[in-house]
Design a protein around this motif. Structure first.
Motif, PDB file in Angstrom:
ATOM      1  N   ALA A 243       0.831  -1.203   0.000  1.00  0.00           N
ATOM      2  CA  ALA A 243       0.000   0.000   0.000  1.00  0.00           C
ATOM      3  C   ALA A 243       0.864   1.251   0.000  1.00  0.00           C
ATOM      4  O   ALA A 243       0.564   2.238  -0.697  1.00  0.00           O
ATOM      5  CB  ALA A 243      -0.933  -0.003   1.205  1.00  0.00           C
ATOM      6  N   LEU A 244       1.966   1.222   0.787  1.00  0.00           N
ATOM      7  CA  LEU A 244       2.873   2.373   0.844  1.00  0.00           C
ATOM      8  C   LEU A 244       3.503   2.638  -0.519  1.00  0.00           C
ATOM      9  O   LEU A 244       3.549   3.780  -0.988  1.00  0.00           O
ATOM     10  CB  LEU A 244       3.955   2.113   1.893  1.00  0.00           C
ATOM     11  N   LEU A 245       3.968   1.565  -1.177  1.00  0.00           N
ATOM     12  CA  LEU A 245       4.586   1.728  -2.489  1.00  0.00           C
ATOM     13  C   LEU A 245       3.572   2.202  -3.530  1.00  0.00           C
ATOM     14  O   LEU A 245       3.897   3.026  -4.398  1.00  0.00           O
ATOM     15  CB  LEU A 245       5.217   0.409  -2.935  1.00  0.00           C
ATOM     16  N   LEU A 246       2.340   1.712  -3.446  1.00  0.00           N
ATOM     17  CA  LEU A 246       1.303   2.155  -4.373  1.00  0.00           C
ATOM     18  C   LEU A 246       0.969   3.630  -4.162  1.00  0.00           C
ATOM     19  O   LEU A 246       0.778   4.376  -5.127  1.00  0.00           O
ATOM     20  CB  LEU A 246       0.053   1.299  -4.207  1.00  0.00           C
ATOM     21  N   GLN A 247       0.895   4.052  -2.878  1.00  0.00           N
ATOM     22  CA  GLN A 247       0.633   5.464  -2.590  1.00  0.00           C
ATOM     23  C   GLN A 247       1.740   6.332  -3.154  1.00  0.00           C
ATOM     24  O   GLN A 247       1.486   7.361  -3.777  1.00  0.00           O
ATOM     25  CB  GLN A 247       0.522   5.683  -1.077  1.00  0.00           C
ATOM     26  N   ARG A 248       2.988   5.922  -2.919  1.00  0.00           N
ATOM     27  CA  ARG A 248       4.114   6.708  -3.410  1.00  0.00           C
ATOM     28  C   ARG A 248       4.152   6.704  -4.946  1.00  0.00           C
ATOM     29  O   ARG A 248       4.514   7.710  -5.562  1.00  0.00           O
ATOM     30  CB  ARG A 248       5.429   6.183  -2.831  1.00  0.00           C
ATOM     31  N   ALA A 249       3.766   5.589  -5.557  1.00  0.00           N
ATOM     32  CA  ALA A 249       3.711   5.538  -7.014  1.00  0.00           C
ATOM     33  C   ALA A 249       2.653   6.493  -7.549  1.00  0.00           C
ATOM     34  O   ALA A 249       2.863   7.171  -8.566  1.00  0.00           O
ATOM     35  CB  ALA A 249       3.424   4.115  -7.474  1.00  0.00           C
TER      36      ALA A 249
ATOM     37  N   PHE B  72      10.941   4.102  -3.693  1.00  0.00           N
ATOM     38  CA  PHE B  72      11.476   3.501  -2.465  1.00  0.00           C
ATOM     39  C   PHE B  72      11.397   4.524  -1.343  1.00  0.00           C
ATOM     40  O   PHE B  72      11.822   5.674  -1.503  1.00  0.00           O
ATOM     41  CB  PHE B  72      12.919   3.058  -2.685  1.00  0.00           C
ATOM     42  N   PRO B  73      10.860   4.127  -0.156  1.00  0.00           N
ATOM     43  CA  PRO B  73      10.581   5.099   0.915  1.00  0.00           C
ATOM     44  C   PRO B  73      11.785   5.883   1.425  1.00  0.00           C
ATOM     45  O   PRO B  73      11.628   6.982   1.932  1.00  0.00           O
ATOM     46  CB  PRO B  73       9.996   4.224   2.030  1.00  0.00           C
ATOM     47  N   PHE B  74      12.992   5.339   1.316  1.00  0.00           N
ATOM     48  CA  PHE B  74      14.153   6.013   1.918  1.00  0.00           C
ATOM     49  C   PHE B  74      15.010   6.741   0.881  1.00  0.00           C
ATOM     50  O   PHE B  74      16.126   7.159   1.177  1.00  0.00           O
ATOM     51  CB  PHE B  74      14.997   4.996   2.691  1.00  0.00           C
ATOM     52  N   LEU B  75      14.472   6.890  -0.322  1.00  0.00           N
ATOM     53  CA  LEU B  75      15.131   7.672  -1.361  1.00  0.00           C
ATOM     54  C   LEU B  75      14.206   8.801  -1.796  1.00  0.00           C
ATOM     55  O   LEU B  75      12.985   8.663  -1.743  1.00  0.00           O
ATOM     56  CB  LEU B  75      15.469   6.799  -2.573  1.00  0.00           C
ATOM     57  N   PRO B  76      14.761   9.963  -2.210  1.00  0.00           N
ATOM     58  CA  PRO B  76      13.891  11.045  -2.705  1.00  0.00           C
ATOM     59  C   PRO B  76      13.074  10.582  -3.910  1.00  0.00           C
ATOM     60  O   PRO B  76      13.567   9.835  -4.749  1.00  0.00           O
ATOM     61  CB  PRO B  76      14.896  12.140  -3.104  1.00  0.00           C
ATOM     62  N   MET B  77      11.829  11.022  -3.970  1.00  0.00           N
ATOM     63  CA  MET B  77      10.995  10.677  -5.120  1.00  0.00           C
ATOM     64  C   MET B  77      11.570  11.239  -6.416  1.00  0.00           C
ATOM     65  O   MET B  77      11.547  10.584  -7.456  1.00  0.00           O
ATOM     66  CB  MET B  77       9.582  11.218  -4.913  1.00  0.00           C
ATOM     67  N   VAL B  78      12.072  12.468  -6.331  1.00  0.00           N
ATOM     68  CA  VAL B  78      12.656  13.122  -7.509  1.00  0.00           C
ATOM     69  C   VAL B  78      13.988  13.731  -7.102  1.00  0.00           C
ATOM     70  O   VAL B  78      14.077  14.420  -6.077  1.00  0.00           O
ATOM     71  CB  VAL B  78      11.728  14.220  -8.068  1.00  0.00           C
ATOM     72  N   ARG B  79      15.003  13.477  -7.890  1.00  0.00           N
ATOM     73  CA  ARG B  79      16.317  14.085  -7.661  1.00  0.00           C
ATOM     74  C   ARG B  79      16.825  14.595  -9.007  1.00  0.00           C
ATOM     75  O   ARG B  79      16.933  13.839  -9.968  1.00  0.00           O
ATOM     76  CB  ARG B  79      17.299  13.068  -7.080  1.00  0.00           C
ATOM     77  N   ILE B  80      17.112  15.902  -9.055  1.00  0.00           N
ATOM     78  CA  ILE B  80      17.533  16.540 -10.303  1.00  0.00           C
ATOM     79  C   ILE B  80      18.930  17.129 -10.104  1.00  0.00           C
ATOM     80  O   ILE B  80      19.161  17.886  -9.149  1.00  0.00           O
ATOM     81  CB  ILE B  80      16.549  17.638 -10.743  1.00  0.00           C
ATOM     82  N   GLU B  81      19.835  16.809 -10.995  1.00  0.00           N
ATOM     83  CA  GLU B  81      21.210  17.312 -10.920  1.00  0.00           C
ATOM     84  C   GLU B  81      21.424  18.414 -11.950  1.00  0.00           C
ATOM     85  O   GLU B  81      20.939  18.334 -13.075  1.00  0.00           O
ATOM     86  CB  GLU B  81      22.203  16.174 -11.166  1.00  0.00           C
TER      87      GLU B  81
ATOM     88  N   PRO C 249      23.196  23.032  -8.230  1.00  0.00           N
ATOM     89  CA  PRO C 249      23.718  21.688  -8.521  1.00  0.00           C
ATOM     90  C   PRO C 249      22.712  20.567  -8.296  1.00  0.00           C
ATOM     91  O   PRO C 249      22.771  19.539  -8.970  1.00  0.00           O
ATOM     92  CB  PRO C 249      24.908  21.550  -7.555  1.00  0.00           C
ATOM     93  N   GLU C 250      21.799  20.755  -7.328  1.00  0.00           N
ATOM     94  CA  GLU C 250      20.872  19.660  -7.041  1.00  0.00           C
ATOM     95  C   GLU C 250      19.620  20.177  -6.344  1.00  0.00           C
ATOM     96  O   GLU C 250      19.678  21.103  -5.538  1.00  0.00           O
ATOM     97  CB  GLU C 250      21.542  18.617  -6.145  1.00  0.00           C
ATOM     98  N   LEU C 251      18.492  19.562  -6.669  1.00  0.00           N
ATOM     99  CA  LEU C 251      17.276  19.762  -5.887  1.00  0.00           C
ATOM    100  C   LEU C 251      16.545  18.425  -5.803  1.00  0.00           C
ATOM    101  O   LEU C 251      16.636  17.579  -6.695  1.00  0.00           O
ATOM    102  CB  LEU C 251      16.384  20.862  -6.483  1.00  0.00           C
ATOM    103  N   THR C 252      15.859  18.233  -4.680  1.00  0.00           N
ATOM    104  CA  THR C 252      15.129  16.983  -4.450  1.00  0.00           C
ATOM    105  C   THR C 252      13.712  17.293  -4.017  1.00  0.00           C
ATOM    106  O   THR C 252      13.441  18.320  -3.381  1.00  0.00           O
ATOM    107  CB  THR C 252      15.808  16.125  -3.368  1.00  0.00           C
ATOM    108  N   LEU C 253      12.817  16.378  -4.372  1.00  0.00           N
ATOM    109  CA  LEU C 253      11.414  16.464  -3.961  1.00  0.00           C
ATOM    110  C   LEU C 253      11.032  15.107  -3.396  1.00  0.00           C
ATOM    111  O   LEU C 253      11.222  14.076  -4.056  1.00  0.00           O
ATOM    112  CB  LEU C 253      10.527  16.826  -5.154  1.00  0.00           C
TER     113      LEU C 253
ATOM    114  N   LEU D 233       4.709  16.984   0.797  1.00  0.00           N
ATOM    115  CA  LEU D 233       5.871  17.024  -0.081  1.00  0.00           C
ATOM    116  C   LEU D 233       6.869  18.062   0.405  1.00  0.00           C
ATOM    117  O   LEU D 233       6.479  19.163   0.833  1.00  0.00           O
ATOM    118  CB  LEU D 233       5.456  17.361  -1.516  1.00  0.00           C
ATOM    119  N   SER D 234       8.157  17.728   0.330  1.00  0.00           N
ATOM    120  CA  SER D 234       9.224  18.651   0.728  1.00  0.00           C
ATOM    121  C   SER D 234      10.165  18.877  -0.445  1.00  0.00           C
ATOM    122  O   SER D 234      10.658  17.912  -1.046  1.00  0.00           O
ATOM    123  CB  SER D 234      10.011  18.083   1.916  1.00  0.00           C
TER     124      SER D 234
END
Length: 350
Positions: free
Chosen positions: A34-40, A74-83, A101-105, A115-116
């Motif tokens: 359920a957690l992975l589906l919510q995050r997806a 994956f719960p312990f990685l940022p959903m979006v990471r842009i370099e 250089p980097e932003l994460t969401l 969302l952060s």
């Protein structure tokens, strides 16, 4: 008989442990699923908003670029990471750029509706060929939303923001909250916003006749009128304007020694979508500030006429006050700044 009973009880205990283990495993499995589906689901929505944001930038004459973008549920990685992310204008003769250089969401592990947005410490701003390195030790933006109403509140905090050659900011706080999930009508208050910026220090290279330190800028304003979701943010704003949307300024404070100004009013947009600001203000040291700005920013003739009107109603709020208090309307549009309905600044057409 006793031995068979003992064996049955022993088997029953084993079966009970197996059953409990199966139940716990099932709960854990379905919880993780359920957690992975919510995050997806959230990640899919984020991808849609990224495409919408890029389309909106293009509509406004800007674009975005990056070296790499990664997505994860994956719960312990940022959903979006842009370099090496940057936003830049598409106007060669009037070029602007911001890069980092980097932003994460990311979303909360157990709160996918939170969302952060976090940034690298280092940034760079550019205007044509001039570059301004920047350092933002703390700059965090949080969004809360629900499936029905979209974003319900936004908070942002910045500490020690510094853009070399321009200015630094000691502290910045911003909060926006949806007024009501159900709007009474199309022109009901939609979002309430608070912006508090403190300890602004203007760079030494910038030549102005006022002090280089601004103690505080504060704004409390309500967006009046529903801003519905459209294909781009520009379309949303255009629809909002067509319905008569305005910004109700509940309070504005400028504390720039010796000037202390408090006002309220509104900001609306004319048929050419140009902003028009109207404020009713009460201030101290406005006359002295106008004196310092004439011939540098304000027009001497306009200042002279406006000061005659202001002097007629200026008063000392307290006998110990060094500066007079005046109440006056201040209007700003794309062509002029008016005090007491007297033009004190005329802008040259671009």
């Amino acid at each position: 008989m006793k031995e068979k009973l003992k064996k049955f009880i022993s088997n029953l205990k084993n079966y009970r442990l197996m059953f409990l283990s199966a139940v716990v495993s099932a709960v854990v499995f379905y919880g993780i699923a359920a957690l992975l589906l919510q995050r997806a689901f959230v990640l899919n929505s984020i991808k849609g908003e990224i495409n919408k944001a890029i389309a909106s930038l293009n509509e406004a004459g800007y674009d975005a670029a990056y070296e790499h973008i990664g997505f994860s549920t994956f719960p312990f990685l940022p959903m979006v990471r842009i370099e090496n992310f940057k936003i830049y204008s598409l106007r060669p003769g009037n070029y602007y750029e911001w890069s980092t250089p980097e932003l994460t969401l990311d979303a909360g592990i157990f709160a996918p509706d939170h969302l952060s947005l976090s940034f690298d410490r280092y940034h760079e701003f550019r205007k044509n060929d001039k570059k301004y390195p920047a350092e933002f030790p703390v700059l965090d933006i949080d969004f809360h939303f629900d499936d029905k109403n979209g974003v319900t509140n936004i908070t942002a905090e910045g500490i020690g923001l510094n853009i070399q050659g321009l200015f630094s900011v000691g502290g910045l706080k911003f909060a926006a909250q949806r007024m009501s999930p159900l709007q009474i009508n199309e022109l009901a208050p939609f979002f309430e916003n608070h912006l508090d910026v403190q300890d602004i220090v203007i760079a030494e290279d910038i030549n102005i006749p006022l002090l280089k330190h601004i103690e505080r800028l504060y704004l409390n304003a309500n967006i009046i009128g529903v801003m519905n979701s459209s294909a781009t943010y520009g379309e949303s704003i255009n629809n909002w304007l067509r319905l008569g949307g305005i910004i109700d300024i509940k309070k504005i404070i400028i504390n720039w020694h010796p000037l202390v100004l408090v006002g309220r009013g509104d900001l609306y947009f004319n048929e050419q979508k140009e902003p028009v600001l109207h404020l009713n203000t009460s201030s101290k040291a406005l006359l002295e500030t106008m004196d310092k700005l004439q011939d540098v920013f304000l027009d001497r003739k306009g200042v002279f006429v406006a000061k005659i009107l202001l002097n007629n109603k200026a008063f000392k709020l307290s006998k110990d006050d060094k500066y007079d208090t005046v109440t006056t309307p201040i209007n700003v549009n794309s062509n002029q700044i008016l005090i007491e309905n007297i033009p004190v600044k005329t802008f040259q057409p671009q």
